[in-house]
Design an enzyme around this catalytic site. Structure first.
Site, PDB file in Angstrom:
ATOM      1  N   GLY A  62       0.839  -1.199   0.000  1.00  0.00           N
ATOM      2  CA  GLY A  62       0.000   0.000   0.000  1.00  0.00           C
ATOM      3  C   GLY A  62       0.866   1.238   0.000  1.00  0.00           C
ATOM      4  N   GLY A  89       2.734   3.590   1.503  1.00  0.00           N
ATOM      5  CA  GLY A  89       3.301   3.761   2.835  1.00  0.00           C
ATOM      6  C   GLY A  89       3.860   5.154   3.048  1.00  0.00           C
ATOM      7  CG  ASP A 143      10.998   7.643   7.355  1.00  0.00           C
ATOM      8  OD1 ASP A 143      10.515   7.307   6.242  1.00  0.00           O
ATOM      9  OD2 ASP A 143      12.144   8.126   7.471  1.00  0.00           O
ATOM     10  NE  ARG A 159       3.966   7.827  -8.617  1.00  0.00           N
ATOM     11  CZ  ARG A 159       4.417   6.829  -7.859  1.00  0.00           C
ATOM     12  NH1 ARG A 159       5.636   6.367  -8.012  1.00  0.00           N
ATOM     13  NH2 ARG A 159       3.656   6.309  -6.928  1.00  0.00           N
ATOM     14  NE  ARG A 202       1.084   1.388  -6.557  1.00  0.00           N
ATOM     15  CZ  ARG A 202       2.268   1.938  -6.354  1.00  0.00           C
ATOM     16  NH1 ARG A 202       3.345   1.204  -6.433  1.00  0.00           N
ATOM     17  NH2 ARG A 202       2.369   3.220  -6.058  1.00  0.00           N
ATOM     18  CG  ASP A 211       5.123  -3.833  -4.875  1.00  0.00           C
ATOM     19  OD1 ASP A 211       5.673  -4.913  -5.161  1.00  0.00           O
ATOM     20  OD2 ASP A 211       5.709  -2.901  -4.301  1.00  0.00           O
ATOM     21  CG  ASN A 212       7.597  -1.232  -7.404  1.00  0.00           C
ATOM     22  OD1 ASN A 212       6.822  -0.641  -6.653  1.00  0.00           O
ATOM     23  ND2 ASN A 212       8.805  -1.610  -7.023  1.00  0.00           N
TER      24      ASN A 212
END
Ligand code: AMP
Ligand code: MG
Length: 487
Positions: free
Chosen positions: A90, A92, A125, A176, A183, A252-253
Site C-alpha cells: 500500500g 506507505g 517513516d 507524480r 498496480r 506492486d511496481n
C-alpha cells in the site's frame, strides 16, 4: 493557462470507498522550497509554468496546503516482491491527492510521494529523501522524452526536515502524475484476501476508465488483459532497446497502464552489459538487465492469476503467449531503427545479437555507439568506432556485414541517414553519475545542476550548444557508483 487554484478535480478512485484507500492528510515538510519543476508536466495540467516559482506552489506540494476539492487517500495493494508474495503493501509514504482533469479532458492523478506516515507505512517513516526524489523526477521526465511510457513528475520540493537513512538526510516530496496509480498488486490484494465484490468493482473501474474500447469486445476483461500484455511487451522492448534497467520489478511496481512506474535504484547502461544488476540488494540478479524480459512475463502471469475469477485459464494463457513474440517484434523494430535500417531481413536479429556480444566483451558505451554510428555514412562510421573494440577481427567481420546490409537497405543521402538515426539515438541519457552530480549540488542547496540536467534530458535527441559534458562516457568514479536502495 490556469492558476493553481483553478484546477478541476474529479476523484474517481476515492469514490470507490474505504475498502480501496484510506483518508490521510499529508504531513508538512519544514521550510518547503522548489527544487525543480517540469514545464512539460505543468502543461499536462494546463498550469502556467511561472506558478512553480510562487511560495504557494511549494506549500501545496510540500504538504502544507490542500485544495478544497482534493481528497488525499493512501491506496491499499499487495504484490510479489522478489518472487515472494507480500500480503499487504500500500501507499506507505505516498498519497493520491486527487484526480485533475485538463482542458483536453484527460484525467491526471496527483500523487505526492514522501507525504508522511499512512496505515500502510509498516516499519517506514513515510518520508522520501531529496536524493531519491530527484532521481525519480529526472527519470520520469527523461524516459518520457525518449518516447518510453512512464509516469510523469511535476516537481520536487525540498526541505529542512531531517530524515534518517544510512546517515541523516533531508526529506523531499515528488509530485507524480499518471492516468492511474493502479498496480498489478491492486488486483492481487483483492484476489488473495478473497474479496470478490471489491475485486469486481476494481476491474469495472479499470475497464471503464482506462480500457473503455475493450467494452466493445465479446469478452471485455480478456480484451483488457490482452491490452495490458501488449503494452508491457512494448514498454519492456523500449527499456531493452535504450538500456534502461528498472531494478525493482515487483508486481506492486507494475502499472496496469503499461508505463514505467516506481523508480528505485534504476540505471541506464553506460557500457553495454546484458548481466548488469543496478539494485545492490538483488543478489541473485532476478532483475538484471536481460532478465527484465522474462520477468515482464512472470509479472503478467501473477496478474493473470489474480484475474482468474473473471477470465478462463485457457484464455489467460493464450493472452500471455502473446507477450514474447510481441516483445521480440517491438525490440527488433527499434533496434533496426537504431541501426538506421528501414527494411527488414531475416538475419537482422543475428546482426543485433552479434553487435551486442562484441559491445559486451569490449565494454563499449551503449548510447554513444549508436549516436556515432549515425554521425556519418556507415562505412566511415564503423572505421571510427573500431577503436572502441578489443576484438578487432570480430568487429571488422560485423562491420562488413553491417555496411553490406545498409547498402541493401536502400539509397539515401548522408543527411537523410543522419537525421533518421539521430531521431532515435539519443545523445544525452540519464547516466548515474550525472544524476549524482546534480544530487550532490542540490544537497548543498544549489539546484542549478538538477534544473540544467532536466533541461538537457528533455531534448535527448537534439544536440544542444555548450552541453558537451552531458554527452560523455562517465569518469572512472562514476562508472561503478553504488546507488543506495534506501530512498
Ligand atoms: P518501494 O520499494 O518504494 O516500491 O516500496 C515498497 C513498499 O514499501 C510500498 O508499500 C511503500 O509505500 C513502502 N515504503 C517504502 N519506503 C517507505 C518509507 N520510507 N515509509 C513508509 N513506507 C515505505
Ligand atoms: Mg513501490
Amino acid at each position: 493557462m490556469k492558476a493553481l487554484d483553478e484546477l478541476t478535480f474529479d476523484n474517481r478512485f476515492a469514490r470507490l470507498g474505504d475498502a480501496f484507500s484510506t483518508h490521510v492528510l499529508p504531513e508538512p515538510l519544514d521550510a518547503p522550497r522548489l527544487v525543480v519543476a517540469s514545464d512539460a508536466a505543468m502543461a499536462l495540467l494546463d498550469l502556467d509554468p511561472a506558478v512553480a516559482e510562487t511560495p504557494v506552489f511549494a506549500e501545496l506540494f510540500g504538504g502544507h496546503k490542500l485544495w478544497a476539492e482534493a481528497e488525499p487517500r493512501a491506496m491499499v495493494y499487495s504484490g510479489h516482491q522478489f518472487g515472494g508474495y507480500t500480503p499487504q503493501l500500500g501507499d506507505g509514504r505516498g498519497l493520491l491527492l486527487g484526480e485533475v482533469y485538463n482542458q483536453a479532458g484527460e484525467h491526471w492523478d496527483l500523487h505526492l510521494k514522501g507525504a508522511g506516515m499512512t496505515p500502510y507505512s509498516r516499519m517506514g517513516d513515510g518520508r522520501a529523501v531529496l536524493r531519491s526524489s530527484i532521481r525519480e523526477f529526472l527519470a520520469s521526465e527523461a524516459l518520457h522524452a525518449l518516447g518510453i511510457p512512464s509516469s510523469r513528475a511535476l516537481c520536487v520540493i525540498g526541505s529542512d526536515t531531517p530524515v534518517w537513512r544510512e546517515k541523516q538526510e533531508r526529506g523531499a516530496m515528488v509530485l507524480r502524475l499518471a492516468h492511474s496509480h493502479i498496480r498489478f498488486g491492486h488486483f492481487e490484494y483483492f484476489y488473495y484476501t478473497k474479496k470478490p465484490e471489491q475485486q469486481a468493482q476494481l476491474a469495472e473501474h479499470v475497464l471503464n476508465l482506462h480500457y473503455p474500447e475493450c467494452r466493445e469486445q465479446p469478452e471485455p476483461y480478456l480484451a483488457m488483459f490482452r491490452e495490458i500484455v501488449e503494452r508491457n511487451a512494448e514498454m519492456i522492448a523500449k527499456w531493452q532497446a535504450y538500456g534502461f534497467c528498472h531494478g525493482v520489478m515487483n508486481t506492486d511496481n507494475m502499472s496496469i497502464l503499461g508505463i514505467t512506474f516506481d523508480f528505485g535504484p534504476f540505471a541506464f547502461l553506460d557500457d553495454f552489459d546484458a548481466h548488469f544488476i543496478c539494485n545492490h540488494s538483488d543478489h541473485e540478479g532476478r532483475y538484471s538487465f536481460s532478465n527484465q524480459v522474462p520477468i515482464g512475463q512472470w509479472n503478467l502471469s501473477a496478474l493473470a492469476q489474480a484475474l482468474t475469477p473473471f477470465i478462463s485459464v485457457d484464455a489467460l494463457k493464450e493472452a500471455l503467449g502473446l507477450y514474447l513474440p510481441l516483445y521480440q517484434a517491438h525490440y527488433l523494430d527499434l533496434m533496426r531503427r537504431r541501426l538506421g535500417l528501414t527494411t527488414a531481413e531475416d538475419d537482422d536479429q543475428a546482426l543485433v545479437e552479434r553487435l551486442l556480444k562484441l559491445m559486451q566483451n569490449s565494454g563499449v558505451d551503449y548510447t554513444l555507439f549508436f549516436r556515432r554510428l549515425g554521425d556519418e555514412p556507415a562505412a566511415l562510421a564503423v572505421t571510427r568506432l573500431r577503436d572502441d573494440f578489443v576484438d578487432l577481427a570480430g568487429f571488422d567481420a560485423w562491420a562488413e556485414r553491417y555496411t553490406a546490409r545498409v547498402a541493401r537497405d536502400g539509397a539515401y543521402t548522408e543527411e537523410q541517414r543522419r537525421a533518421r538515426m539521430h531521431a532515435v539515438n539519443p545523445l544525452y541519457i540519464l547516466r548515474n553519475y550525472l544524476a549524482q552530480n546534480a544530487i550532490t549540488a542540490a544537497e548543498s542547496g544549489d539546484y542549478s545542476e538538477v534544473r540544467r540536467l532536466h533541461e538537457v534530458l528533455s531534448k535527448p535527441f537534439e544536440e544542444q550548444a555548450g552541453m558537451e559534458q552531458y554527452a560523455q562516457r562517465p569518469p572512472d568514479w562514476g562508472k561503478h557508483l553504488e546507488i543506495s536502495c534506501s530512498s
